[in-house]
Write a protein that holds these residues in place. Structure first.
Motif, PDB file in Angstrom:
ATOM      1  N   GLY A  52       0.805  -1.019  -0.355  1.00 39.65           N
ATOM      2  CA  GLY A  52       0.770  -0.005  -0.135  1.00 39.65           C
ATOM      3  C   GLY A  52       1.088   1.467  -0.109  1.00 39.65           C
ATOM      4  O   GLY A  52       2.243   1.445   0.367  1.00 39.65           O
ATOM      5  N   GLY A  53       0.583   2.477  -0.983  1.00 39.86           N
ATOM      6  CA  GLY A  53       0.946   3.393  -0.965  1.00 39.86           C
ATOM      7  C   GLY A  53       2.586   3.806  -2.263  1.00 39.86           C
ATOM      8  O   GLY A  53       2.911   4.396  -2.383  1.00 39.86           O
ATOM      9  N   ALA A  54       2.494   1.982  -2.804  1.00 41.54           N
ATOM     10  CA  ALA A  54       3.608   1.865  -3.649  1.00 41.54           C
ATOM     11  C   ALA A  54       3.419   3.057  -4.975  1.00 41.54           C
ATOM     12  O   ALA A  54       2.369   3.589  -5.155  1.00 41.54           O
ATOM     13  CB  ALA A  54       3.790   0.410  -4.415  1.00 41.54           C
ATOM     14  N   LEU A  55       4.566   3.567  -5.053  1.00 41.71           N
ATOM     15  CA  LEU A  55       4.032   4.637  -6.246  1.00 41.71           C
ATOM     16  C   LEU A  55       5.242   3.869  -8.102  1.00 41.71           C
ATOM     17  O   LEU A  55       5.834   2.614  -7.749  1.00 41.71           O
ATOM     18  CB  LEU A  55       5.582   5.913  -6.349  1.00 41.71           C
ATOM     19  CG  LEU A  55       5.119   6.558  -5.369  1.00 41.71           C
ATOM     20  CD1 LEU A  55       5.483   7.887  -4.832  1.00 41.71           C
ATOM     21  CD2 LEU A  55       3.364   7.337  -5.146  1.00 41.71           C
ATOM     22  N   GLY A  56       4.413   3.978  -8.652  1.00 47.80           N
ATOM     23  CA  GLY A  56       4.903   3.496 -10.253  1.00 47.80           C
ATOM     24  C   GLY A  56       4.327   4.780 -11.535  1.00 47.80           C
ATOM     25  O   GLY A  56       4.015   5.548 -11.539  1.00 47.80           O
ATOM     26  N   ILE A  57       4.872   4.208 -12.861  1.00 50.21           N
ATOM     27  CA  ILE A  57       4.830   4.957 -13.552  1.00 50.21           C
ATOM     28  C   ILE A  57       3.639   3.428 -14.706  1.00 50.21           C
ATOM     29  O   ILE A  57       3.804   2.458 -14.608  1.00 50.21           O
ATOM     30  CB  ILE A  57       6.213   4.608 -14.223  1.00 50.21           C
ATOM     31  CG1 ILE A  57       6.738   3.412 -14.361  1.00 50.21           C
ATOM     32  CG2 ILE A  57       6.866   5.875 -13.394  1.00 50.21           C
ATOM     33  CD1 ILE A  57       8.113   3.240 -15.534  1.00 50.21           C
ATOM     34  N   ASN A  58       2.534   4.518 -15.141  1.00 51.85           N
ATOM     35  CA  ASN A  58       2.073   3.891 -16.226  1.00 51.85           C
ATOM     36  C   ASN A  58       1.723   4.874 -17.316  1.00 51.85           C
ATOM     37  O   ASN A  58       1.817   5.590 -17.352  1.00 51.85           O
ATOM     38  CB  ASN A  58       0.668   3.289 -15.322  1.00 51.85           C
ATOM     39  CG  ASN A  58      -0.694   2.721 -15.795  1.00 51.85           C
ATOM     40  OD1 ASN A  58      -0.146   1.962 -16.851  1.00 51.85           O
ATOM     41  ND2 ASN A  58      -1.305   2.249 -15.301  1.00 51.85           N
ATOM     42  N   VAL A  66       1.745   8.849 -13.633  1.00 48.03           N
ATOM     43  CA  VAL A  66       2.434   8.365 -12.281  1.00 48.03           C
ATOM     44  C   VAL A  66       1.186   7.954 -11.688  1.00 48.03           C
ATOM     45  O   VAL A  66      -0.103   9.298 -11.257  1.00 48.03           O
ATOM     46  CB  VAL A  66       3.154  10.161 -11.326  1.00 48.03           C
ATOM     47  CG1 VAL A  66       3.820   9.205 -10.256  1.00 48.03           C
ATOM     48  CG2 VAL A  66       4.482   9.918 -12.368  1.00 48.03           C
ATOM     49  N   ILE A  67       1.165   6.693 -10.954  1.00 51.03           N
ATOM     50  CA  ILE A  67       0.168   5.959 -10.257  1.00 51.03           C
ATOM     51  C   ILE A  67       0.644   5.777  -8.755  1.00 51.03           C
ATOM     52  O   ILE A  67       2.174   5.530  -8.445  1.00 51.03           O
ATOM     53  CB  ILE A  67      -0.374   4.945 -11.051  1.00 51.03           C
ATOM     54  CG1 ILE A  67       0.412   3.842 -10.636  1.00 51.03           C
ATOM     55  CG2 ILE A  67      -1.120   4.897 -11.993  1.00 51.03           C
ATOM     56  CD1 ILE A  67       0.154   2.479 -11.383  1.00 51.03           C
ATOM     57  N   ASN A  68      -0.316   6.139  -7.829  1.00 49.26           N
ATOM     58  CA  ASN A  68      -0.512   5.420  -5.976  1.00 49.26           C
ATOM     59  C   ASN A  68      -2.031   4.503  -5.598  1.00 49.26           C
ATOM     60  O   ASN A  68      -2.585   4.278  -5.821  1.00 49.26           O
ATOM     61  CB  ASN A  68      -0.336   6.980  -5.223  1.00 49.26           C
ATOM     62  CG  ASN A  68      -0.974   6.424  -4.290  1.00 49.26           C
ATOM     63  OD1 ASN A  68      -1.490   6.859  -3.726  1.00 49.26           O
ATOM     64  ND2 ASN A  68       0.320   6.072  -3.881  1.00 49.26           N
ATOM     65  N   LEU A  69      -0.698   3.417  -5.441  1.00 49.60           N
ATOM     66  CA  LEU A  69      -1.604   1.996  -4.701  1.00 49.60           C
ATOM     67  C   LEU A  69      -2.050   2.248  -3.592  1.00 49.60           C
ATOM     68  O   LEU A  69      -1.129   2.928  -2.028  1.00 49.60           O
ATOM     69  CB  LEU A  69      -1.085   0.667  -4.575  1.00 49.60           C
ATOM     70  CG  LEU A  69       0.170  -0.079  -5.663  1.00 49.60           C
ATOM     71  CD1 LEU A  69       0.132  -1.233  -5.832  1.00 49.60           C
ATOM     72  CD2 LEU A  69      -1.100   0.084  -7.189  1.00 49.60           C
ATOM     73  N   GLN A  70      -3.629   2.649  -3.180  1.00 46.11           N
ATOM     74  CA  GLN A  70      -4.321   3.109  -2.246  1.00 46.11           C
ATOM     75  C   GLN A  70      -4.900   1.469  -1.456  1.00 46.11           C
ATOM     76  O   GLN A  70      -6.039   1.472  -2.294  1.00 46.11           O
ATOM     77  CB  GLN A  70      -4.628   4.412  -2.732  1.00 46.11           C
ATOM     78  CG  GLN A  70      -4.030   5.580  -2.793  1.00 46.11           C
ATOM     79  CD  GLN A  70      -4.763   7.018  -2.505  1.00 46.11           C
ATOM     80  OE1 GLN A  70      -6.044   6.997  -2.739  1.00 46.11           O
ATOM     81  NE2 GLN A  70      -3.986   7.959  -2.975  1.00 46.11           N
ATOM     82  N   PRO A  71      -4.542   1.709  -0.200  1.00 45.06           N
ATOM     83  CA  PRO A  71      -5.458   1.381   0.231  1.00 45.06           C
ATOM     84  C   PRO A  71      -7.016   0.946   0.109  1.00 45.06           C
ATOM     85  O   PRO A  71      -7.435   2.351   0.168  1.00 45.06           O
ATOM     86  CB  PRO A  71      -4.987   1.143   1.840  1.00 45.06           C
ATOM     87  CG  PRO A  71      -4.052   1.156   1.983  1.00 45.06           C
ATOM     88  CD  PRO A  71      -4.177   2.564   0.400  1.00 45.06           C
ATOM     89  N   SER A  72      -7.871   0.183  -0.403  1.00 48.18           N
ATOM     90  CA  SER A  72      -9.337  -0.080  -0.426  1.00 48.18           C
ATOM     91  C   SER A  72      -9.964  -0.351   0.562  1.00 48.18           C
ATOM     92  O   SER A  72     -10.157  -2.228   0.835  1.00 48.18           O
ATOM     93  CB  SER A  72      -9.558   0.489  -1.678  1.00 48.18           C
ATOM     94  OG  SER A  72     -10.882   0.937  -1.611  1.00 48.18           O
TER      95      SER A  72
END
Length: 822
Positions: A317-323, A464-470
């Motif tokens: 959770g909270g990871a960043l990356g490229i898309n 740039v994307i962010n993985l957010q807990p849901s």
């Protein structure tokens, strides 16, 4: 073929849709309006960017498919375009009405018409038979849509259950990678290829400089290590730990890697890049070992994988990356700019929005729409977002092209013709078509060789994307949130306020990943000598900026001195303009000056009153009442000039002050000269009889002389000041404040003192000649003393003016003038 805008009336509300006849139909779902009111069942708030997406589908079918003689010759493609109103309810109603319920059944009353404001020619090109439009059922080969994941998810579940293929043009959720649940779902926004520069830009943006790197796979380790070393060295980013997992890794290698990462307390950012299978084996071990509190930065190879749900949000959770991002389309842009109210009636939302915006802008909407002409100014001011490329349009275009190329392959078409096929055969396209869609390859917009694959497509600019807990029902999941853009020309742009870090914390709580604490503004970094040579650019101590030096950014490498009359603020974070020093009215000098000035003014009032009251007496008459009054007026002006030196400085004041001073002092000395000259002539004539000198005894002659002195003296000063204007001199005192004073140009100042010197010497010489007058004429002695005092004061004022500056200069000059007048 013609296109129609149909207003479909249902008991549940009113919706607009557009339809173009064709042997085969594609269904497009676009959020042309942003709001849906459940009470009134109305859609509102047209969105120009989304209307452009609708236009992209029209453009693709008209220009790239139906006008392409090599793609589907003899098989015209039509469309049905619906507005989802950014609502899952509306989108589902629109899709179901198109796919399984005929228009006649779902909409008992359908009217297809043109706007009454359009010209007759436009209406002729626009209106078609209601039966040919609304009740003619052509087979659908697929659905294009939707824009956001919630709407897309609802439609995808529905279309897959009906065996209808669907291609989304703006979807990022990894849930769609589940081919069991969504076997008929595709998207033109796949995961992305690794770009080291983009990842390093993300790291640098958040001020991280002490990172761990995990490279998974032999090829990745060999190819990326040198690239990372080069890029990070140039960006002053250091590696706290580098872990390479080759293709022959063991479980012990994974455990050792996780253990090493857990010991990195100041390095909480982990760049995880490489083969997807190795990455997820590593993440599985990280989950089992509870590697929490870390922020992963990755690429499309694993951030969009279907395996993500198997890893706890506590870990990633909270990871960043490229898309993938879209790219500009020059031909499409040219097409957009050519659209107007005559040639784009196929897009009813385009027409409707123009009418609303023209009306709101106070334009004559009826006249403009009737004439169809749209000026460039109107396009720029009212419709700019429509005529500017939206990168998502590229994904819409490729989605439509994918359906067309798959149909080309499934029908057995070649580059010149398609086999004849009946309407019944077209209607019976079965699931084999989706197999061709899975394998389709063509020259696309987002890639020169577009094809669908589970994990991505060709390399493009990045989101740039962010993985957010849901939390979805009772299951904790992850959602992707787009937080920025990156491309090689413009580099990185991030909306950091949208970020949620590991543990669900908000974006201001940026994770720590630095060798040393940040040096705040007001401090500069000093390399830590105990660190390795490579790490010294990232490991430092914080040193306070020296006096009158500042630093205004975090981790500034060198403090900057304040220049140009600026001074460091208390925190030494910025150079502020220096304050202008002013006189302290509690100062002893100012108190003495004010007391003396008041006494002098009272003396003037008393003397003037006395002279006026006794003006008829022999003493006053003998002293020349007229010249006495003139002398007192000039003395009063000298008092005013002395006071002006204490007033805040300005260019106007400086110019005014020099002329008031000149008039006052020139006048005082000229009056003394006239008075002395008059007395000397009177006694000379009395001793030797009349003569030519008697003509200069009269007051009119003396006044004329005073006027001539004033005109010559002040005229010279005025000319020199006009030639070389007065400036304001600035001096910095010990308290870092600016002290201002009038800076007279050298020619004007020299001329002023020369005139004063000439007048003072003349007055002294003439006064000296009166020393032998009778003792009972004491006035001659007083005049001589006055002339000597004026001369002495003038001599003293010259060095005082040159050796002092600022407030001290103004104090001395003011007391000199006050003494001159007294």
């Amino acid at each position: 073929m013609t296109a129609q805008v149909c207003l479909a009336n249902r008991s549940s509300g009113i919706q607009y849709f557009a339809r173009k006849s064709g042997h085969i139909q594609m269904l497009g779902v676009f959020p042309n309006t942003l709001n849906f009111n459940r009470n009134t069942l109305q859609c509102s708030n047209y969105n120009l960017e989304n209307i452009q997406l609708t236009q992209a589908m029209i453009y693709t079918i008209n220009q790239l498919i139906n006008n392409n003689p090599h793609l589907l010759p003899g098989i015209p493609i039509g469309w049905t375009l619906v507005d989802s109103c950014s609502s899952r309810e509306v989108a589902m109603a629109s899709v179901s009405s198109s796919l399984i319920i005929s228009v006649a059944e779902l909409f008992p009353q359908v009217t297809c018409q043109a706007s009454q404001t359009l010209s007759n020619d436009t209406v002729d090109n626009f209106i078609h038979s209601l039966l040919n439009n609304a009740y003619h059922d052509s087979p659908f080969i697929g659905v294009i849509g939707a824009k956001n994941d919630p709407v897309t998810m609802s439609i995808a579940s529905y279309t897959s259950s009906l065996l209808y293929p669907q291609i989304s043009y703006n979807s990022f959720s990894t849930a769609f990678n589940d081919r069991t649940t969504f076997p008929y779902y595709f998207r033109t926004t796949p995961p992305m290829h690794v770009q080291v520069n983009a990842i390093i830009d993300i790291i640098a943006y958040f001020g991280w400089n002490w990172i761990a790197i995990v490279m998974a796979g032999t090829d990745y380790s060999a190819n990326l290590k040198q690239t990372f070393d080069t890029v990070t060295r140039d960006r002053r980013i250091c590696r706290s730990l580098t872990i390479s997992l080759d293709d022959n890794y063991t479980q012990s290698d994974l455990l050792r890697a996780v253990s090493q990462l857990k010991r990195q307390h100041r390095s909480n950012v982990i760049v995880l890049i490489g083969e997807k299978s190795i990455v997820f084996d590593f993440l599985t071990v990280a989950q089992s070992r509870n590697l929490t509190g870390k922020t992963f930065i990755g690429s499309y190879t694993w951030l969009t994988s279907a395996k993500l749900p198997s890893i706890s949000s506590d870990i990633i959770g909270g990871a960043l990356g490229i898309n993938i991002n879209g790219q500009s389309l020059l031909h499409f842009l040219k097409y957009l700019r050519s659209l107007d109210l005559c040639n784009n009636v196929e897009n009813p939302w385009f027409i409707k929005t123009w009418y609303q915006k023209l009306t709101a802008a106070g334009e004559n909407a009826e006249w403009i729409m009737a004439n169809c002409y749209l000026s460039q100014q109107l396009k720029e001011s009212l419709f700019k977002k429509f005529y500017e490329i939206n990168y998502i349009s590229a994904f819409v275009i490729d989605g439509v092209l994918a359906f067309a190329h798959a149909l080309h392959d499934s029908l057995g078409c070649n580059s010149t013709y398609c086999p004849a096929i009946s309407s019944s055969q077209l209607a019976q396209l079965d699931s084999n078509y989706v197999n061709f869609l899975r394998k389709v390859t063509f020259d696309g917009i987002t890639s020169n060789r577009f094809k669908f694959r589970p994990d991505g497509s060709s390399q493009l600019p990045f989101n740039v994307i962010n993985l957010q807990p849901s939390r979805n029902a009772t299951v904790n999941t992850l959602k992707r949130v787009t937080i920025g853009r990156w491309n090689e020309n413009d580099r990185l742009s991030i909306q950091s306020t949208n970020i949620k870090w590991n543990g669900g914390t908000a974006w201001p709580e940026i994770p720590l990943s630095s060798c040393s604490d940040d040096c705040q503004p007001g401090y500069a970094i000093e390399p830590r000598l105990t660190a390795t040579v490579q790490a010294r650019q990232c490991c430092w101590e914080c040193k306070k900026c020296p006096s009158q030096s500042v630093s205004n950014v975090i981790n500034q490498r060198k403090c900057q001195r304040c220049h140009n009359y600026t001074v460091a603020n208390t925190n030494q974070t910025q150079c502020d303009s220096m304050q202008i020093a002013a006189f302290d009215w509690n100062n002893a000098y100012l108190i003495i000056f004010c007391v003396c000035a008041i006494i002098m003014l009272c003396y003037f009032i008393f003397a003037w009153t006395t002279i006026i009251y006794y003006r008829a007496t022999p003493i006053v008459k003998g002293s020349n009442f007229t010249l006495l009054n003139i002398f007192l007026i000039f003395n009063l002006m000298v008092l005013v000039a002395a006071t002006l030196h204490l007033v805040p400085i300005s260019h106007l004041l400086c110019n005014f002050k020099i002329f008031v001073t000149g008039i006052g002092e020139f006048g005082c000395l000229a009056t003394v000269i006239c008075k002395t000259n008059q007395i000397a002539l009177i006694f000379k004539n009395a001793s030797h009889g009349g003569g030519i000198g008697s003509k200069f005894i009269s007051n009119s002659s003396q006044i004329l002389l005073i006027i001539m002195v004033q005109l010559v003296g002040n005229g010279i000063i005025a000319g020199l000041v006009a030639y070389m204007p007065i400036t304001i001199a600035i001096y910095v005192n010990a308290d870092n404040q600016m002290e201002l004073s009038c800076q007279f140009t050298q020619p004007a100042e020299i001329a002023f003192y020369v005139i004063i010197a000439v007048l003072s010497i003349t007055a002294s010489v003439l006064a000296f000649r009166t020393r032998n007058l009778p003792d009972n004429f004491n006035e001659a002695h007083y005049i001589f003393l006055a002339a000597l005092m004026m001369a002495c004061i003038s001599v003293i004022s010259i060095p005082a003016s040159y050796v002092t500056n600022g407030l001290v200069h103004r104090m001395i000059v003011s007391i000199v003038h006050l003494s001159f007048g007294s």
